[in-house]
Design an enzyme around this catalytic site. Structure first.
Site, PDB file in Angstrom:
ATOM      1  N   ILE A   1      -4.174   4.530   0.522  1.00 51.54           N
ATOM      2  CA  ILE A   1      -4.716   4.824   1.853  1.00 51.54           C
ATOM      3  C   ILE A   1      -5.867   5.815   1.755  1.00 51.54           C
ATOM      4  CG2 ILE A   1      -4.136   5.655   4.166  1.00 51.54           C
ATOM      5  CD1 ILE A   1      -1.180   4.996   3.455  1.00 51.54           C
TER       6      ILE A   1
ATOM      7  N   TYR B   1       0.841  -1.199   0.000  1.00 56.79           N
ATOM      8  CA  TYR B   1       0.000   0.000   0.000  1.00 56.79           C
ATOM      9  C   TYR B   1       0.876   1.249   0.000  1.00 56.79           C
ATOM     10  CZ  TYR B   1       0.904   0.559   5.058  1.00 56.79           C
ATOM     11  OH  TYR B   1       1.497   0.744   6.294  1.00 56.79           O
ATOM     12  N   CYS B   2       0.298   2.348  -0.470  1.00 59.05           N
ATOM     13  CA  CYS B   2       0.955   3.655  -0.435  1.00 59.05           C
ATOM     14  C   CYS B   2      -0.142   4.713  -0.312  1.00 59.05           C
ATOM     15  CB  CYS B   2       1.830   3.875  -1.668  1.00 59.05           C
ATOM     16  SG  CYS B   2       0.935   3.837  -3.232  1.00 59.05           S
ATOM     17  N   THR B   3       0.181   5.972  -0.524  1.00 58.82           N
ATOM     18  CA  THR B   3      -0.776   7.057  -0.278  1.00 58.82           C
ATOM     19  C   THR B   3      -1.981   6.999  -1.193  1.00 58.82           C
ATOM     20  OG1 THR B   3       1.050   8.472   0.404  1.00 58.82           O
ATOM     21  CG2 THR B   3      -1.041   9.557  -0.057  1.00 58.82           C
TER      22      THR B   3
END
Length: 516
Positions: A384, A354-356
């Site tokens: 996210i 996952y990332c932003t």
């Protein structure tokens, strides 16, 4: 974008656009091009010419308008053209009419030609199944002003009002797709954002586009509509790909649009690691279930899954998923080296990344897959941002770091980090107080009151020396909080994120401002 309607409809429009379907837009040698063009029109098509010329003239003038300042206190319009300033509409109109007749002719012809292409495309679609006619139409017409939204029905106040944090908006998106002419896209994005009084950052490459822009809600809505209607993104971009948050133009110091090799800087050519071979996308709901399953496994050492945070250490410091592995890296361009150095950690594992906003996972998952050591690689679609919209009280705890002057967004009340000086709970970043240092520091109000405002003791001392009149030094990469951290950490075993990790060091200006 070019208007889909005109003053009249039907056969008259068809006659007009077909008559001028073969115009040479590069021919500017006519002594009086406007008169020559109009002279060839019959009575039924002169209205179409008049409409196209008015539109061309208005768009040309609009491109000469100087954007309002960030504080928006000055509501007066002014224009700049041919190294001259014009403070009233009459004077700029007179200047354009007398000095730029050839350009207006070219844009008039271009608009007529675009209408012709659109009509031709529409007819072809009725008889032949074409792959992407809209794209060809756009690529054959590179007139920038013709692809700006019509804002004549809005007052300037409507576009620039609501820029405060409660009324304005920040729009975050990316789109991986093949762009044949990134330079044109860059110029168009610049004109589009200025047209709508948007600030922010847009990164363009042959592999796509990555943008974060702020302005009024009206401006961001118009921007999104234009992007969704652009033929180049028709098969790749949808409304759900845009993430919104409270903010506005004040969240960014300026507008920055540029052409790069990558739309997110991983440091590896897209020709070697392509976005076209990413991991399996999981919706926020699917990802939530996978994390729930992952956390329910009692024996951590026997877990067959790794929950991997693809962001930088100063991002994961203030917010992260429970049980994640958060690499202690300063830049995303270090991520490939981190994977290479820790391949055994990922061997025969299922990886949940996952990332932003999802963009780093597109290339990061492709790189991890290319190593051929993992069982499976999954990634959180929309990042996210989208997860917190659906699960604000889910498994992600703390703030969401963002690359603008807000630094972080709050979706829940959890505080997972602490003041670097006294250890009390604190998660609001500030820039180091030492001039030129771009590192971030977590220092609570009490410690700030005692003068602890720099990122480390070394930097605090530099600030004191500068204040006493010493010569100016370059502070980049010299702070203790950067020097004590290995560039690429080696994970001895799968480690969960530890609250006592070293304090964040730089970096709002490295690769950060472009990430989503």
């Amino acid at each position: 974008m070019p208007s889909s309607t005109s003053p009249d409809q039907g056969d008259d429009l068809e006659a007009c656009v077909l008559r001028f379907s073969d115009l040479d837009l590069k021919n500017t040698s006519l002594i009086n091009p406007s008169s020559c063009l109009k002279a060839e029109l019959n009575g039924s098509t002169k209205k179409k010419y008049s409409f196209a010329k008015k539109k061309a003239f208005a768009l040309f003038v609009k491109t000469k308008e100087v954007p309002a300042k960030r504080n928006f206190e000055c509501k007066e319009k002014w224009w700049k053209c041919c190294q001259q300033s014009f403070t009233d509409q009459t004077s700029i109109h007179r200047h354009v009419a007398t000095q730029h007749a050839d350009e207006i002719y070219e844009q008039t012809a271009s608009i007529l030609k675009q209408l012709g292409a659109a009509l031709s495309t529409s007819k072809s679609l009725m008889s032949v199944d074409q792959k992407n006619p809209g794209k060809e139409c756009l690529m054959h017409s590179h007139e920038m002003s013709a692809w700006l939204p019509d804002i004549s029905c809005f007052s300037p106040d409507e576009l620039i009002s609501g820029q405060g944090s409660d009324e304005g908006e920040v729009l975050l998106y990316y789109c991986y797709c093949d762009l044949e002419d990134p330079q044109w896209m860059c110029a168009w994005q610049t004109a589009l954002c200025q047209h709508l009084h948007l600030t922010g950052k847009v990164r363009v490459a042959t592999e796509g586009i990555n943008g974060t822009v702020g302005g009024s809600k009206l401006a961001s809505r118009l921007y999104m509509e234009v992007m969704l209607s652009c033929p180049l993104f028709k098969d790749y971009l949808c409304k759900d790909d845009f993430k919104t948050s409270k903010g506005g133009a004040h969240c960014f110091p300026e507008l920055r649009v540029g052409v790069f090799e990558e739309i997110v800087p991983m440091g590896i050519s897209p020709s070697k690691i392509s976005y076209k071979k990413p991991g399996i996308h999981l919706s926020p709901g699917e990802f939530h279930k996978e994390v729930e399953k992952f956390l329910s496994q009692a024996n951590q050492e026997q877990r067959d899954t790794i929950l991997l945070d693809c962001r930088n250490f100063y991002e994961s410091k203030i917010g992260r998923f429970q049980g994640c592995l958060a690499p202690d890296i300063r830049k995303f361009s270090y991520f490939p080296s981190y994977v290479d150095k820790n391949l055994e950690l990922f061997r025969e594992k299922r990886v949940l990344m996952y990332c932003t906003g999802g963009i780093r996972c597109e290339r990061g998952s492709a790189y991890l897959k290319a190593k051929g050591v993992c069982k499976e690689v999954f990634q959180l679609k929309g990042g996210i941002h989208k997860y917190l919209e659906e699960f604000p009280d889910g498994f992600y705890k703390g703030k969401l770091f963002v690359f603008d002057e807000r630094y972080a967004l709050a979706y829940n009340s959890d505080v997972v980090s602490e003041c670097s000086y006294c250890g009390s709970q604190w998660d609001q970043y500030k820039l180091c107080s030492t001039p030129q240092c771009r590192q971030l520091v977590l220092t609570c109000p009490a410690c700030q009151g005692q003068g602890f405002t720099a990122c480390c003791v070394t930097c605090q001392d530099k600030g004191s020396r500068k204040a006493s009149g010493s010569t100016q030094d370059s502070f980049k990469e010299e702070c203790e909080c950067t020097a004590r951290r290995p560039r690429i950490p080696r994970e001895l075993s799968q480690q969960l994120y530890l609250p006592g990790s070293p304090e964040p060091g730089p970096a709002v200006g490295e690769d950060g401002p472009w990430l989503v």
